[in-house]
Design a protein around this motif. Structure first.
Motif, PDB file in Angstrom:
ATOM      1  N   TRP A  93       4.043   3.899   1.194  1.00 25.01           N
ATOM      2  CA  TRP A  93       5.092   4.260   2.147  1.00 25.01           C
ATOM      3  C   TRP A  93       4.792   3.689   3.516  1.00 25.01           C
ATOM      4  N   ASP A  94       5.790   3.083   4.162  1.00 27.50           N
ATOM      5  CA  ASP A  94       5.625   2.712   5.562  1.00 27.50           C
ATOM      6  C   ASP A  94       6.670   3.389   6.452  1.00 27.50           C
ATOM      7  N   GLY A 116       0.766  -1.238   0.000  1.00 29.15           N
ATOM      8  CA  GLY A 116       0.000   0.000   0.000  1.00 29.15           C
ATOM      9  C   GLY A 116       0.796   1.286   0.000  1.00 29.15           C
ATOM     10  N   VAL A 138       4.952   5.628   8.965  1.00 27.55           N
ATOM     11  CA  VAL A 138       3.792   6.376   8.471  1.00 27.55           C
ATOM     12  C   VAL A 138       2.756   5.388   7.943  1.00 27.55           C
ATOM     13  N   ASN A 139       1.541   5.847   7.792  1.00 29.25           N
ATOM     14  CA  ASN A 139       0.447   5.083   7.174  1.00 29.25           C
ATOM     15  C   ASN A 139       0.131   3.769   7.881  1.00 29.25           C
ATOM     16  N   GLU A 140       0.399   3.670   9.186  1.00 23.95           N
ATOM     17  CA  GLU A 140       0.147   2.420   9.902  1.00 23.95           C
ATOM     18  C   GLU A 140      -1.337   2.058   9.911  1.00 23.95           C
ATOM     19  N   THR A 141      -2.206   3.028  10.177  1.00 24.13           N
ATOM     20  CA  THR A 141      -3.646   2.764  10.224  1.00 24.13           C
ATOM     21  C   THR A 141      -4.153   2.360   8.846  1.00 24.13           C
ATOM     22  N   ARG A 142      -3.711   3.054   7.817  1.00 24.90           N
ATOM     23  CA  ARG A 142      -4.136   2.739   6.446  1.00 24.90           C
ATOM     24  C   ARG A 142      -3.759   1.307   6.070  1.00 24.90           C
ATOM     25  N   ARG A 143      -2.519   0.914   6.370  1.00 23.74           N
ATOM     26  CA  ARG A 143      -2.078  -0.452   6.044  1.00 23.74           C
ATOM     27  C   ARG A 143      -2.871  -1.489   6.827  1.00 23.74           C
TER      28      ARG A 143
END
Length: 172
Positions: free
Chosen positions: A154-155, A152, A162-167
């Protein structure tokens, strides 16, 4: 801030071919945001809306050599990607400390352009890696940036997750 100078670089292909004696240039992928211009009806100034993603990554390099181990990697069947690791030695001009700046990517060797042959001149090939599915940039073995298309995006950016919730929501 200290002045740091590149004192050498190389490119490894599939963790088994070191191009240190063949490589002439290597350009790390450009990190560029996708933006969209927007001018509200009541404004006479346009603003660029940021955070819409990152443009496709590419990594060009030039070999001053005729290297079949690399030339043979061009194209391939759908889904086939290779591992490329670029490394450079960076030395501080202030205190002499040495640093390793590296990038690990998985992508396809999608372009090979031969130089014009000329008597008495060393020639080689321009290459370009595209369709990059994973990208990790390291500074002294610390992950500075990490992108994975299958997870998904960038992590890690600027050494921070970053983007922990999105992943978690989209990719489990």
């Amino acid at each position: 801030m200290t002045l740091r100078i590149v004192r050498g670089f190389t490119l490894y292909v599939n963790d088994n071919t070191n191009l240190a004696l063949d490589i002439e240039t290597l350009k790390l992928p450009t990190l560029e945001e996708i933006m969209d211009g927007y001018q509200p009806g009541g404004s006479d100034v346009e603003i660029e809306v940021a955070g819409l993603g990152t443009k496709a990554l590419t990594m060009p390099f030039k070999l001053k050599s005729h290297t079949p181990e690399t030339l043979g990697l061009f194209g391939g069947a759908p889904g086939v990607r290779n591992n490329f690791t670029g490394k450079k030695l960076v030395i501080s001009e202030e205190d002499g400390t040495e640093h390793e700046h590296a990038v690990d990517i998985t992508g396809r060797l999608s372009k090979i352009e031969g130089e014009q042959l000329e008597g008495g001149k060393a020639t080689g090939y321009d290459h370009e890696i595209k369709s990059i599915w994973s990208y990790t940039e390291l500074w002294d073995s610390r992950v500075m940036h990490r992108f994975n298309f299958k997870k998904g995006g960038w992590d890690i950016r600027n050494f921070a997750p970053v983007n922990e919730t999105r992943r978690r929501i989209l990719y489990g």
